[in-house]
Enzyme design. Structure first.
Site, short mmCIF file in Angstrom:
data_model
loop_
_atom_site.label_atom_id
_atom_site.label_comp_id
_atom_site.label_asym_id
_atom_site.label_seq_id
_atom_site.Cartn_x
_atom_site.Cartn_y
_atom_site.Cartn_z
N PRO A 17 -75.01 57.37 42.42
CA PRO A 17 -74.79 55.92 42.56
C PRO A 17 -73.34 55.54 42.29
O PRO A 17 -72.81 55.82 41.23
CB PRO A 17 -75.72 55.32 41.51
CG PRO A 17 -75.95 56.41 40.51
CD PRO A 17 -75.87 57.70 41.27
N LYS A 71 -51.55 60.61 45.19
CA LYS A 71 -52.78 59.95 44.79
C LYS A 71 -52.71 58.47 45.23
O LYS A 71 -51.68 57.84 45.09
CB LYS A 71 -52.88 60.04 43.26
CG LYS A 71 -54.30 59.91 42.76
CD LYS A 71 -54.36 60.11 41.26
CE LYS A 71 -55.59 59.39 40.74
NZ LYS A 71 -55.66 59.36 39.30
N LYS A 108 -53.52 51.35 43.69
CA LYS A 108 -53.27 49.96 44.09
C LYS A 108 -51.83 49.56 43.80
O LYS A 108 -51.19 48.89 44.60
CB LYS A 108 -54.23 49.03 43.36
CG LYS A 108 -55.53 48.90 44.12
CD LYS A 108 -56.40 47.78 43.56
CE LYS A 108 -57.75 47.80 44.27
NZ LYS A 108 -58.86 47.57 43.35
#
Ligand SMILES: [Zn+2]
Length: 1024
Positions: free
Chosen positions: A42, A597, A600
């Site tokens: 999940p 990598k 943001k």
């Protein structure tokens, strides 16, 4: 022919799927068949899906589609992780809570939990949207949510089962603790977050009672000294008693020099007066430095074993320090373990935020992360500090909030790992890990794993169903809501089994006292570890679980060895004494195009939604799968999608469009196929024969690359080129073959590029409602012919070499070559016979011959040899050498000598070369040599001229905007004879109703001049 437009195509197919409920129908086709059980690891619903999620979801979708085509009834429920700290922290921030203690005070637990619940699903719609666009057909309509009551009930069931196996215990152990998040962290949560910090290292003197000798210990966490419980020495090491500054210090002999030097003493300033073995120091009582400030220490000082020297072979090394180890039972797991047999108390006078508690006396209220300088000062005042210095080292930080972690003893619940571990290791042997090497990595991790600390001191999670009697300390573990209802004599209406509700549920014990729930919630890894059965509300509902267990396949990122894969295994053994999965595929990380990598703050994040907007879903899907093995790290480069994958799909699309343009009726299997037809069928079936195994082994990158090579090299650049004219002229065998091959490759493509495959299936009027209802293609073994493929390879090579020769001689492919001569071993000559028509067609040659090209051997005199040998006759001999015929030359080179007119001429006297016509050129390849004769006789000139004329007319048609199927009337004047002789050919190549000579003067005009031939042509607008 329309160009390939992924967005438009996908929108259309998407509408079709929705309108006709195709996803549901695909599912229904295999209902009741053998199950294929896949569970989602999940994802945490606190943000948008990123490119790593995209990779994971696409891998799952590809496997599910493949299994569906194989006929399995797939279980594909998606799931979301909803509980846990990231959500709590975000909620705290949102509500303006600065400290967890404000919950229950400034804001009620209920309000807080309600807000967490809201946040837990905030990104759900976005997720569903992106996944839908990506054609990920996992069941997102009914995902399992870890906060559901049913899910929680299964969590309780398993804990009760665990308790019944006598594996559950509570202990006040030191564990990693985040003072910001105020909760414990497990070892695997700590391993990634080490950062450089600057601490103070201290050398501290502990005075021995009733003696003037002092033990010297070393530590980099001075704040633990107030909690000191013991000192450890190694029984075998030698310790020096050393006089310095009027004191006698005890330090391991081997470390003495470096310690004294660090403390600033010259060798002549100290004096070793005795050496003793560690064991001789055992049981010495010392005065712990903070006895006065920490009254609790005075109390504990009276207990057996406290503030004594003990021995340990584990704890004490000579790597650094002094060879004497200060042990704080509440602040170090090793200290704790080593002092268990001694029965020392666990002293940890810290609260959850890292402040000293009342038990720490004078220190109460001080923060341990800030107090080190003060401790140093106090030690100095007490004259117990030998030395202190700055100390830089790697220290663990909280992975969520980046706060420095501390070790703190708190009462926690654990599941014993010893027996479970053995079973995990056994069961791991039968798990199919991809790649295989990870099995060993998992094995090693399991082997080192400690007991599982399942409790967390937070709000938003599954409450641990343990109720403790406040008088007797007896515990009851509750395994279902019904059981809780019985105990409590009822449950609240709309019972929500979260903390704010269950904390209020209590009952009177038969033995007296009241049962109250422990305040903790579960480690979130417990949530996800139970997913395969909690998602099904096992064992509370009638269900398919028993038939499906264990899971057939799961795939997540490689860091899940210590995360999900481990906890699934743990829970599987706890619940069923069995491994929970058969096959695990590892996913490597996805980096940006430069291998950095994604982050943001750097702004290099690839957003799946944006990718779909730019390229549609098929291209990024196919790209990611083809890029590298799933388990390897990848650099995601949009340029490659644009340049390579878009081009590949365009080629596929155009090939299908080409077929549709020229073949408008159903074609049936013809009696006879040509070599090239048999060959392309062999090629596609060879790939199909491998496809199933490659899919099972998750070698998607291999299959996608095979498909790519087939589409580009075999189909588009070769087969279609060969049969272009056959298809245009209605050849049934070529049409049937091309159609068969396209249908088969389309079925292979279906799991990778579900939209494109569906569209092509529709255009070919597939029998079923969707290509995704088709069975996975099986090879036609009879069509596979390795020898044929090998021979075609040679044929292709010959043709390519001939084209190279043409290029080098600027001899256009439209101009026929007079003859090709192949010099091959006999075996190959035989094999090539069947391919002659193809070679003639593709190499545009009139005639193929075998053997050597006719050429002459020529001999030249070598003066360096005949000069000295024949002296004044040399010129005469030279003349005779030039006159040698081929027979004589051969004799001279083979036997080494020949007699001519009384002169003995040897091989050394001559140089032999081969001379052929100027228009012949050659290339050598593995199996032999090819010669191409490029001499233009009159016939060839005429052929070439007509071909050039055809090209000019076609060019003009294109410029005029005519479609392929448009028919024209053509008129030519000038050197018309070559054309007249080749009328049939012209008619085949250009769509014309008739050719008129010299008569008309149509709207569209042009001319062609070639090697002395000149014509003017004109043609009408379409007459059809
Ligand atoms: Zn934290």
């Amino acid at each position: 022919m329309a160009d390939y437009n992924p967005q438009k195509l996908e929108e259309e197919i998407s509408r079709y799927w929705d309108k006709n409920d195709i996803k549901q129908k695909v599912r229904e086709r295999t209902e009741g068949n053998e199950p294929f059980f896949l569970i989602d690891g999940p994802p945490y619903l606190n943000g948008s899906p990123h490119v790593g999620h995209m990779q994971g979801k696409v891998l799952k979708d590809v496997m599910l589609r493949f299994k569906q085509m194989q006929g399995y009834d797939v279980w594909d429920q998606a799931g979301f992780d909803t509980h846990g700290l990231p959500n709590e922290l975000a909620t705290e921030e949102h509500l303006g809570i600065e400290n967890k203690n404000e919950i229950g005070d400034k804001i009620s637990a209920e309000e807080f939990i309600t807000e967490c619940r809201k946040r837990a699903t905030s990104a759900k719609d976005e997720w569903q949207g992106v996944m839908n666009d990506l054609a990920v057909w996992q069941d997102f309509e009914n995902p399992y949510m870890t906060y559901d009551s049913n899910y929680i009930e299964t969590a309780w069931w398993l804990l009760k089962k665990t308790h019944n196996q006598d594996l559950l215990y509570e202990a006040g152990k030191p564990i990693h603790w985040c003072p910001r998040c105020q909760t414990s962290l497990s070892g695997y949560e700590v391993t990634d977050e080490y950062q450089q910090v600057s601490d103070i290292a201290v050398y501290v003197k502990f005075p021995i009672e009733n003696s003037d000798e002092k033990l010297v210990i070393w530590t980099t966490t001075p704040w633990t000294i107030p909690s000191n419980m013991a000192v450890f020495v190694h029984p075998e090491f030698e310790y020096a008693k050393v006089d310095v500054d009027g004191e006698t210090l005890i330090i391991a002999e081997q470390l003495l020099g470096s310690v004294m030097e660090t403390a600033g003493y010259e060798e002549e300033e100290y004096n070793v007066k005795e050496i003793v073995k560690g064991e001789e120091l055992e049981s010495l009582k010392y005065e712990t430095p903070f006895l006065e400030e920490v009254p609790k220490q005075k109390e504990l000082d009276k207990e057996e074993g406290v503030h004594l020297v003990h021995t340990s072979t584990e704890l004490v090394t000579l790597e650094d320090g002094t060879g004497l180890v200060h042990a704080a039972t509440g602040h170090g797991p090793e200290d704790y373990e080593e002092t268990r047999p001694l029965g020392l108390p666990v002293f940890s006078p810290l609260d959850g935020e890292g402040y000293y508690t009342e038990e720490a006396g004078e220190l109460q209220g001080k923060n341990v992360l800030e107090i080190d300088p003060e401790i140093v000062e106090k030690l100095q005042e007490k004259e117990l500090l030998l030395h202190h210095e700055d100390y830089h080292h790697e220290y663990p930080h909280c992975w969520r909030c980046k706060t420095e972690l501390i070790y703190r003893a708190a009462d926690q619940w654990f599941i014993k790992n010893e027996k479970i571990k053995e079973r995990m290791l056994e069961e791991n042997q039968d798990v199919d890990w991809i790649p295989e090497s990870t099995q060993k990595r998992f094995h090693n991790f399991v082997q080192e794993s400690p007991d599982w600390c399942i409790s967390r001191q937070n709000y938003w999670g599954i409450p641990i169903p343990i109720w403790v009697n406040d008088e007797t300390g007896n515990i009851q573990v509750i395994g279902s809501f019904e059981e809780l209802e019985e105990k409590a004599g009822g449950l609240p209406e709309n019972f929500d089994p979260h903390k704010h509700v269950v904390d209020d549920i209590t009952w009177e014990g038969e033995e007296g006292g009241t049962y109250r729930r422990v305040p903790d919630i579960f480690d979130v890894w417990y949530d996800s570890g139970i997913a395969p059965f909690a998602s099904l509300h096992y064992p509370f509902e009638e269900q398919p679980f028993e038939d499906m267990w264990p899971m057939d396949f799961i795939t997540e990122a490689s860091d899940q060895i210590r995360g999900w894969f481990y906890h699934l295994m743990f829970a599987g053994i706890l619940g069923f004494d069995e491994k929970p999965y058969e096959k695990i595929l590892f996913q490597g990380y996805v980096l940006d195009a430069e291998g950095e990598k994604m982050s943001k703050s750097v702004g290099n994040v690839v957003d799946p939604a944006e990718q779909v907007e730019k390229f549609g879903a098929d291209l990024p899907r196919f790209y990611q799968l083809r890029l590298a093995p799933p388990w390897e790290q990848k650099n995601y480069d949009e340029e490659e999608i644009q340049n390579e994958i878009y081009r590949l799909f365009s080629v596929y699309w155009n090939t299908k469009e080409f077929y549709q343009t020229y073949v408008d009726e159903d074609v049936s299997k013809p009696e006879e196929l040509r070599k090239e037809d048999e060959w392309v069928l062999s090629r596609i079936n060879s790939i199909t024969a491998e496809a199933e195994d490659l899919m099972e082994d998750c070698l998607f990158y291999k299959l996608t690359r095979k498909i790519e090579t087939f589409l580009l090299q075999d189909l588009s650049r070769w087969y279609v080129k060969i049969v272009r004219e056959r298809i245009k002229t209605g050849d049934q065998a070529a049409a049937w073959t091309l159609r068969t091959v396209l249908e088969e490759v389309n079925a292979l493509l279906a799991p990778f590029a579900p939209y494109m495959a569906e569209k092509v299936y529709q255009d070919f009027e597939g029998e079923l409602k969707s290509v995704h209802m088709e069975e996975y293609p099986k090879p036609d073994e009879g069509a596979i012919d390795d020898e044929l493929e090998e021979n075609m390879d040679l044929t292709r090579e010959i043709i390519e070499k001939s084209i190279k020769i043409r290029d080098e001689n600027q001899y256009n492919l439209r101009w026929p070559a007079r003859r090709m001569v192949l010099s091959l071993e006999e075996e190959w000559e035989e094999k090539l016979k069947d391919f002659e028509p193809l070679i003639k067609q593709m190499a545009n040659v009139k005639k193929i011959e075998y053997g050597q090209v006719s050429s002459e051997l020529i001999a030249e005199p070598d003066y360096s040899s005949i000069g000295p040998k024949f002296g004044s006759d040399a010129d005469k001999v030279a003349e005779k050498v030039r006159m040698l015929d081929e027979e004589q030359i051969k004799q001279a080179t083979e036997t080494g000598e020949i007699e001519v007119d009384g002169y003995d001429i040897t091989g050394e006297d001559i140089q032999v070369s081969r001379e052929s016509g100027e228009s012949v050129d050659s290339k050598v390849f593995k199996q032999g040599e090819i010669f191409l004769d490029l001499e233009m006789n009159e016939e060839i000139k005429e052929d070439a001229f007509v071909n050039e004329l055809i090209r000019s007319i076609q060019q003009k048609r294109k410029e005029t905007g005519l479609e392929v199927e448009d028919t024209i009337t053509l008129s030519i004047k000038g050197d018309i004879e070559p054309v007249r002789e080749r009328e049939q050919l012209v008619g085949q190549r250009i769509n014309i109703s008739e050719i008129e000579y010299e008569n008309a003067d149509y709207e569209n005009k042009g001319e062609e001049n070639f090697k002395g031939f000149n014509v003017e042509f004109s043609f009408s607008n379409p007459v059809n």
